[in-house]
Design a protein around this motif. Sequence first.
Motif, PDB file in Angstrom:
ATOM      1  N   ASP A 156      -1.624  30.249  22.330  1.00 15.24           N
ATOM      2  CA  ASP A 156      -1.766  31.138  21.358  1.00 15.24           C
ATOM      3  C   ASP A 156      -1.064  30.589  20.145  1.00 15.24           C
ATOM      4  O   ASP A 156      -0.021  29.824  20.077  1.00 15.24           O
ATOM      5  N   ASP A 157      -1.220  30.904  19.056  1.00 15.74           N
ATOM      6  CA  ASP A 157      -0.568  30.932  17.825  1.00 15.74           C
ATOM      7  C   ASP A 157      -0.098  32.477  17.284  1.00 15.74           C
ATOM      8  O   ASP A 157      -0.919  33.070  16.507  1.00 15.74           O
ATOM      9  N   SER A 158       0.914  33.117  17.638  1.00 17.11           N
ATOM     10  CA  SER A 158       1.329  34.581  17.319  1.00 17.11           C
ATOM     11  C   SER A 158       1.408  34.738  15.834  1.00 17.11           C
ATOM     12  O   SER A 158       1.171  35.677  15.343  1.00 17.11           O
ATOM     13  N   SER A 159       1.964  33.657  15.449  1.00 15.42           N
ATOM     14  CA  SER A 159       2.233  33.608  14.079  1.00 15.42           C
ATOM     15  C   SER A 159       0.997  33.615  13.025  1.00 15.42           C
ATOM     16  O   SER A 159       1.092  34.549  11.985  1.00 15.42           O
ATOM     17  N   ALA A 160      -0.150  33.148  13.393  1.00 10.32           N
ATOM     18  CA  ALA A 160      -1.152  33.002  12.583  1.00 10.32           C
ATOM     19  C   ALA A 160      -1.679  34.593  12.636  1.00 10.32           C
ATOM     20  O   ALA A 160      -2.530  34.943  12.079  1.00 10.32           O
ATOM     21  N   PRO A 179      17.627  39.373  25.438  1.00  5.87           N
ATOM     22  CA  PRO A 179      18.547  39.087  24.241  1.00  5.87           C
ATOM     23  C   PRO A 179      19.221  37.892  23.895  1.00  5.87           C
ATOM     24  O   PRO A 179      19.729  37.680  22.870  1.00  5.87           O
ATOM     25  N   GLU A 180      18.986  36.952  24.810  1.00  6.18           N
ATOM     26  CA  GLU A 180      19.329  35.526  24.418  1.00  6.18           C
ATOM     27  C   GLU A 180      18.186  34.683  23.563  1.00  6.18           C
ATOM     28  O   GLU A 180      18.489  33.668  23.241  1.00  6.18           O
ATOM     29  N   TRP A 181      17.110  35.233  23.561  1.00  4.40           N
ATOM     30  CA  TRP A 181      16.060  34.714  22.512  1.00  4.40           C
ATOM     31  C   TRP A 181      16.141  35.265  21.090  1.00  4.40           C
ATOM     32  O   TRP A 181      16.487  36.475  20.852  1.00  4.40           O
ATOM     33  N   ASP A 182      16.407  34.192  20.415  1.00  5.25           N
ATOM     34  CA  ASP A 182      16.999  34.404  18.854  1.00  5.25           C
ATOM     35  C   ASP A 182      15.943  35.034  17.988  1.00  5.25           C
ATOM     36  O   ASP A 182      16.003  35.775  16.944  1.00  5.25           O
ATOM     37  N   GLY A 183      14.443  34.584  18.088  1.00  4.85           N
ATOM     38  CA  GLY A 183      13.522  35.118  17.301  1.00  4.85           C
ATOM     39  C   GLY A 183      13.034  36.702  17.681  1.00  4.85           C
ATOM     40  O   GLY A 183      13.626  37.075  18.611  1.00  4.85           O
ATOM     41  N   VAL A 184      12.033  36.956  16.936  1.00  4.95           N
ATOM     42  CA  VAL A 184      11.615  38.286  17.183  1.00  4.95           C
ATOM     43  C   VAL A 184      10.150  38.145  17.957  1.00  4.95           C
ATOM     44  O   VAL A 184       9.980  38.636  18.880  1.00  4.95           O
ATOM     45  N   LEU A 185       9.436  37.415  17.569  1.00  2.00           N
ATOM     46  CA  LEU A 185       8.120  37.260  17.947  1.00  2.00           C
ATOM     47  C   LEU A 185       7.764  35.877  18.591  1.00  2.00           C
ATOM     48  O   LEU A 185       8.361  34.722  18.062  1.00  2.00           O
ATOM     49  N   LYS A 186       7.575  35.717  19.971  1.00  2.00           N
ATOM     50  CA  LYS A 186       7.390  34.613  20.831  1.00  2.00           C
ATOM     51  C   LYS A 186       6.000  34.021  20.561  1.00  2.00           C
ATOM     52  O   LYS A 186       5.075  34.793  20.175  1.00  2.00           O
ATOM     53  N   HIS A 187       5.787  33.012  21.166  1.00  2.00           N
ATOM     54  CA  HIS A 187       4.451  32.124  21.150  1.00  2.00           C
ATOM     55  C   HIS A 187       3.804  31.790  19.912  1.00  2.00           C
ATOM     56  O   HIS A 187       2.698  32.132  19.704  1.00  2.00           O
TER      57      HIS A 187
END
Length: 381
Positions: free
Chosen positions: A282-286, A334-342
Amino acid sequence: MTPSSAILWSTLEPRLGRAIDLAASRVARLVTTQPGSFPIYTVNGRWRHSGESWTDWCGGFLAGMAWILANRTGEPAWRSRAEELSLKLAPRRHDRAVHDLGFIFLNSYRPWHRATGEAALLDVLIEAGRTLALRYNPKGRYLRSFLAPDSLFIDIMMNVPIIFLAARATGDQALHDLAVAHCRTTERVLVRGDGGTAHEGIFDLETGQFLRQSTQQGVAADSTWTRGLAWSLYGFGQVHEFTADPADQAVAWRNADCFLERSGASPIPPWDFDAPAGSRLDDSSAAAIAASGLLSLAEAARPSDAVRADRYETHAIRILDALLQDRYMAWNEPEWDGVLKHGVYHFHKRLGVDESVMWGDFFLLEAVEKALELVPGRARF
Ligand code: GLY
């Protein structure tokens, strides 16, 4: 009420709020723990790493999130952060090494100027627009990419609006015409008959003739790199807001129709619509870019084409409904710095593959803001 309200707003609305809270906490943590840093992608979920950037284009997204949060909360702390982050970007208005000055300044100095009306802030936007226009190749009639003089990227459609803004603010017709020429060239050489897009076009520098389609981040020259298509649908839509030229809206609609068609039943698209089946990534950003762009296209299409507007809005809400789930949101990590994964930055260079990317977080927050305006029965801000 629109068809999108058929989706369970009662379950979506709390998740819209939760996404804003998550973005606020992640941005606050980043600017506190890494002041002065404008990361592009995570490695194993962390913004701090030694991976290369390929090109430095994402500062406006961090500042832009701070502006969205400042406007939403009205809190002085967010306003200070937004201004501080924007100020750090100011020297970039002279940056001739990138084609990304729209990304950088339209999301930082534009909201700042909107908030205050200060002439000095508009001057920064005008200077950035003029700097971007220096990339114009008059023979080929396009703005060259950061990569090479003979290269045109579809991504530049998201940046060309800053030239229109500068032209409008100064009454500079030549600047406006140059931006129009870039759009027409992009339409001619990168937008295909089905509304899909090539990532890159290559030109003959001697004659200015278009030679061939190519790609840097997509599967192949003749594939539709998903994020590029999202940039195009959103970019041509933004350009239409400046030009009011039906040709620009028509391209955005062709791109949007292609995006919907190729997405089929999957709201979250693969990183390239022509990526080999069986190795889906996936590209969640797209998806986030497309959701935000579609919501703007829907708004612009009303009231004259309400059917189209409903279709785009419904798809955008479907995307958000799919993104705002545990699979994509880092709200339980909580250890993941970003908001949206993948998300995916550069598949071939193995940069930010299946990670958080700064523009993914920004466009998700922007789309969430737009969606909140659509919640049935909700008081408008
Ligand atoms: N540089 C723009 C992008 O990676 O989409």
